[in-house]
Design a protein around this motif. Sequence first.
Motif, PDB file in Angstrom:
ATOM      1  N   MET A  97       0.825  -1.203   0.000  1.00  0.00           N
ATOM      2  CA  MET A  97       0.000   0.000   0.000  1.00  0.00           C
ATOM      3  C   MET A  97       0.863   1.258   0.000  1.00  0.00           C
ATOM      4  N   GLY A  98       2.039   1.193   0.601  1.00  0.00           N
ATOM      5  CA  GLY A  98       2.949   2.335   0.579  1.00  0.00           C
ATOM      6  C   GLY A  98       3.459   2.615  -0.824  1.00  0.00           C
ATOM      7  N   THR A  99       3.812   1.551  -1.559  1.00  0.00           N
ATOM      8  CA  THR A  99       4.250   1.717  -2.941  1.00  0.00           C
ATOM      9  C   THR A  99       3.112   2.222  -3.807  1.00  0.00           C
ATOM     10  N   ILE A 103       3.031   5.749  -6.030  1.00  0.00           N
ATOM     11  CA  ILE A 103       2.739   5.754  -7.467  1.00  0.00           C
ATOM     12  C   ILE A 103       1.506   6.589  -7.760  1.00  0.00           C
ATOM     13  N   ALA A 104       0.441   6.374  -6.988  1.00  0.00           N
ATOM     14  CA  ALA A 104      -0.831   7.061  -7.229  1.00  0.00           C
ATOM     15  C   ALA A 104      -0.704   8.569  -7.082  1.00  0.00           C
ATOM     16  N   ASN A 105       0.246   8.992  -6.251  1.00  0.00           N
ATOM     17  CA  ASN A 105       0.411  10.421  -5.998  1.00  0.00           C
ATOM     18  C   ASN A 105       1.654  11.010  -6.652  1.00  0.00           C
ATOM     19  N   GLY A 106       2.279  10.247  -7.552  1.00  0.00           N
ATOM     20  CA  GLY A 106       3.375  10.753  -8.359  1.00  0.00           C
ATOM     21  C   GLY A 106       4.622  11.149  -7.605  1.00  0.00           C
ATOM     22  N   LEU A 107       4.936  10.448  -6.509  1.00  0.00           N
ATOM     23  CA  LEU A 107       6.083  10.864  -5.691  1.00  0.00           C
ATOM     24  C   LEU A 107       7.426  10.607  -6.370  1.00  0.00           C
ATOM     25  N   LEU A 111      13.352   4.200  -6.885  1.00  0.00           N
ATOM     26  CA  LEU A 111      13.432   3.733  -8.267  1.00  0.00           C
ATOM     27  C   LEU A 111      12.139   3.024  -8.674  1.00  0.00           C
ATOM     28  N   ILE A 112      11.552   2.264  -7.763  1.00  0.00           N
ATOM     29  CA  ILE A 112      10.303   1.576  -8.086  1.00  0.00           C
ATOM     30  C   ILE A 112       9.218   2.589  -8.440  1.00  0.00           C
ATOM     31  N   ASP A 117       6.147   5.575 -12.517  1.00  0.00           N
ATOM     32  CA  ASP A 117       5.706   6.875 -13.042  1.00  0.00           C
ATOM     33  C   ASP A 117       6.061   7.006 -14.525  1.00  0.00           C
ATOM     34  N   VAL A 118       7.269   6.588 -14.868  1.00  0.00           N
ATOM     35  CA  VAL A 118       7.710   6.618 -16.265  1.00  0.00           C
ATOM     36  C   VAL A 118       6.845   5.681 -17.113  1.00  0.00           C
TER      37      VAL A 118
END
Length: 196
Positions: A97-99, A103-107, A111-112, A117-118
Amino acid sequence: MQLTVAITGASGAIFGGQLLRALEGDDRVERIHFVASENSLRVLAEELGISGRTDLIHKLLGADPRKTIQHPDANIGASIASGSHPSGGMIILPCSMGTLAAIANGLGNTLIARAADVTLKERRPLILCVRETPFNRIHLRNMALAAEAGAVIFPVIPTFYNHPTDSTEMARQFVYRVLAHIGLSQPGAYVWKHDE
């Protein structure tokens, strides 16, 4: 095809190991870029008895890798952090859930998260195999945000109608479903044929 695979700190390390094994054996895949989060190392130790980052791919595969290379999660300058790097997509299995939140918030703070994001910005397949229960509203919102951005939310929900003989077979069949979703159908995948 080149793919990026990440394992994060959610329970279900066996699924990530089976994914790497399937991709290593698939001739359609020429390179696998692998990233293990810091938190995944503890889960790997607790669930699979695999300790440390040294020779991690060998430990997960049970053999020397032929086409899998590992990147540190702190290396945001790795090739997979750039949209110019050719890729057929990214699979995060299991996805914590942290990952998911990153991702959902574009942090893009690891690298993951940056590679994900890319993957989204380049309109490539991103499969997030989320692993948590029950979901709270934050989890659900983050899944909706990621899906709206183009990710596929693919919860780790194994099947039982195929009568798996053990947890390894259960994990393998789940992995086969994930790979079929990105066009890499696997021999030995169970196909439901109830009416035939």
